[in-house]
Structures are given as C-alpha cells and as structure tokens.
Design a protein around this motif. Structure first.
Motif, short mmCIF file in Angstrom:
data_model
loop_
_atom_site.label_atom_id
_atom_site.label_comp_id
_atom_site.label_asym_id
_atom_site.label_seq_id
_atom_site.Cartn_x
_atom_site.Cartn_y
_atom_site.Cartn_z
N ASP A 200 0.84 -1.19 0.00
CA ASP A 200 0.00 0.00 0.00
C ASP A 200 0.88 1.25 0.00
OD1 ASP A 200 -2.02 1.83 0.21
OD2 ASP A 200 -2.67 1.23 2.21
N GLY A 201 1.24 1.68 -1.17
CA GLY A 201 2.06 2.88 -1.28
C GLY A 201 3.01 2.77 -2.45
N LYS A 202 3.74 3.82 -2.66
CA LYS A 202 4.68 3.86 -3.76
C LYS A 202 5.85 2.94 -3.46
CE LYS A 202 7.44 6.84 -6.60
NZ LYS A 202 7.83 8.16 -7.00
N ALA A 203 6.16 2.11 -4.43
CA ALA A 203 7.28 1.18 -4.27
C ALA A 203 7.94 1.00 -5.63
CB ALA A 203 6.79 -0.17 -3.74
N ASP A 204 9.24 0.85 -5.61
CA ASP A 204 9.97 0.58 -6.85
C ASP A 204 9.72 -0.87 -7.27
OD1 ASP A 204 11.07 3.14 -6.95
OD2 ASP A 204 12.79 2.55 -5.73
N ILE A 205 9.85 -1.12 -8.55
CA ILE A 205 9.66 -2.47 -9.07
C ILE A 205 10.72 -3.40 -8.49
CG2 ILE A 205 9.75 -3.90 -11.15
CD1 ILE A 205 8.62 -1.48 -12.68
N ARG A 206 10.27 -4.52 -7.99
CA ARG A 206 11.15 -5.59 -7.49
C ARG A 206 10.66 -6.88 -8.11
NH1 ARG A 206 14.81 -2.46 -5.74
NH2 ARG A 206 14.59 -1.53 -3.71
N LYS A 207 11.58 -7.72 -8.53
CA LYS A 207 11.20 -8.99 -9.12
C LYS A 207 11.43 -10.12 -8.13
CE LYS A 207 11.72 -7.74 -13.88
NZ LYS A 207 12.03 -8.19 -15.20
N PHE A 208 10.48 -11.04 -8.15
CA PHE A 208 10.53 -12.23 -7.31
C PHE A 208 10.32 -13.45 -8.20
CE2 PHE A 208 9.61 -8.88 -4.36
CZ PHE A 208 10.22 -9.27 -3.17
N GLN A 209 10.87 -14.57 -7.77
CA GLN A 209 10.73 -15.83 -8.49
C GLN A 209 10.02 -16.83 -7.60
OE1 GLN A 209 14.42 -17.36 -10.10
NE2 GLN A 209 13.78 -19.46 -9.75
N ARG A 210 9.01 -17.51 -8.13
CA ARG A 210 8.32 -18.52 -7.34
C ARG A 210 9.27 -19.69 -7.09
NH1 ARG A 210 4.01 -21.13 -10.31
NH2 ARG A 210 5.51 -22.78 -10.59
N THR A 211 9.41 -20.07 -5.83
CA THR A 211 10.30 -21.16 -5.46
C THR A 211 9.57 -22.34 -4.84
OG1 THR A 211 10.78 -20.05 -3.35
CG2 THR A 211 12.32 -19.67 -5.18
N ASP A 212 8.28 -22.16 -4.50
CA ASP A 212 7.51 -23.27 -3.95
C ASP A 212 6.03 -22.94 -4.08
OD1 ASP A 212 7.16 -25.77 -2.75
OD2 ASP A 212 7.09 -24.93 -0.73
N ALA A 213 5.23 -23.98 -4.20
CA ALA A 213 3.78 -23.83 -4.26
C ALA A 213 3.14 -25.04 -3.60
CB ALA A 213 3.32 -23.71 -5.71
N ARG A 214 2.20 -24.77 -2.70
CA ARG A 214 1.43 -25.83 -2.06
C ARG A 214 -0.04 -25.50 -2.24
NH1 ARG A 214 3.21 -26.66 3.95
NH2 ARG A 214 1.84 -28.46 3.70
N LEU A 215 -0.79 -26.47 -2.73
CA LEU A 215 -2.22 -26.28 -2.94
C LEU A 215 -2.98 -27.15 -1.95
CD1 LEU A 215 -2.15 -26.49 -6.84
CD2 LEU A 215 -1.96 -24.46 -5.39
N PHE A 216 -4.03 -26.59 -1.38
CA PHE A 216 -4.81 -27.30 -0.38
C PHE A 216 -6.23 -27.53 -0.88
CE2 PHE A 216 -1.43 -25.17 1.92
CZ PHE A 216 -0.97 -26.17 2.76
#
Length: 187
Positions: free
Chosen positions: A159-175
C-alpha cells in the motif's frame, strides 16, 4: 544473514484486509490450517497456540516479528500478540506498549538492516501493506497464503509507492480448502 520475510494472507485481488482492517473473509478452517500450523507454528498469536496444541512448539523459521501500527492495533488485538517472538511495531503514533514490544519510530529500513545482520532465525513481516511498501527494498521472501476470495477493496498487499522488485516462485502448495501457499524469493 537473516532474511526479511513478508508472510501474510491475501485475497485473489491482492488485499490483506478489508477497508476497516478486518479479515473475516479469509478461510480459517480446512486442511491448509493444519499444514501451515505444522510448518509455521510461530505465526499463530500466543493466545491461540495452546488451543491448537502448539504451546511448546519451537519456532521453526522466525524469532522476530515486525508489525505496522494497524496490524498491531487490530480491533480486539492484544498488547503482546506474539510473546513467543521478539516483537517490533513500526509507528510514530504507538505508545505505552509492554516491555516485550519495541516501537521503531524512525529509520525503519535501517533498523531492519540491523535486525537482518544479527544471528538468529528470519524476521517475519506480518503486516501491514504500508509498512510492506516502505520495506520492499529489504524484503527477501514473500510467503503468501492466497485465499479463494475477492474483497473488491481493502488494504493492498503493498500500500504505497514502491519501486519495481522482481521475485521468483520457489515453492507452491495447494490445499483442498482452495487456499494456495506460494513462496517467492527476490531475484
């Protein structure tokens, strides 16, 4: 070096709470609760640890928690919600906290950098959206509990101004409950 981890529940449309700060629309029953509580027992408020049989559960990932003012002062909240962790509230308005809750009233990024440089488990940023936007340059990992619900409006993940940052998905769990638990690491 410790990581700053933003671990939070979020809706499909990217909100961490309703406009009034409540989160009643999230799913609190189902297989995701047992799975998450087993893996992250320290993220349950202290008052809920005993009913869930986690009173003596060791902290597995976090030994420190950061909260913004609205997260700390959630309606019906406790003065020391995570007594089993080292607790910090980032705010220029909060006063009169118990001795086990430290208030950070200036230079939040500098304080986070010093916390990350300490020995120990990771630092948990549990909310809110304004603080997450401010601390985005220091966030190393996102752990998102994505609930299959749409709020339409509310408090955004950032919530607010933020510079672009990239993230990579490293795990996923589905329930089966429909909740998905996604891990993203900063690239």
């Amino acid at each position: 070096m410790r990581k700053l981890v933003y671990y939070v529940a979020v809706t499909l449309d990217g909100f961490i709470a309703a406009e009034d700060g409540t989160y009643d629309g999230f799913i609190f029953e189902g297989d995701h609760m047992a799975g998450i509580n087993a893996h992250y027992p320290e993220t349950l408020p202290t008052q809920f640890r005993e009913p869930f049989g986690l009173t003596d559960a060791p902290n597995q990932h976090f030994d420190t928690v950061l909260m913004g003012r609205h997260t700390y002062q959630v309606p019906g909240g406790l003065a020391s919600p995570y007594a089993h962790l080292r607790q910090f509230v980032v705010s220029t308005q909060v006063t009169g906290t118990p001795s086990d809750v430290e208030v950070i009233s200036s230079d939040a990024i500098g304080r986070v950098r010093s916390l990350k440089a300490e020995d120990g488990l990771d630092v948990w940023l549990c909310g809110g959206g304004k603080l997450a936007a401010e601390l985005l340059p220091e966030i190393d990992r996102l752990l998102l509990k994505i609930h299959p619900v749409v709020f339409g409006r509310g408090i955004p993940l950032f919530d607010g101004k933020a510079d672009i940052r990239k993230f990579q998905r490293t795990d996923a769990r589905l329930f089966e409950s429909g909740v998905s638990f996604m891990t993203y690491d900063r690239v």
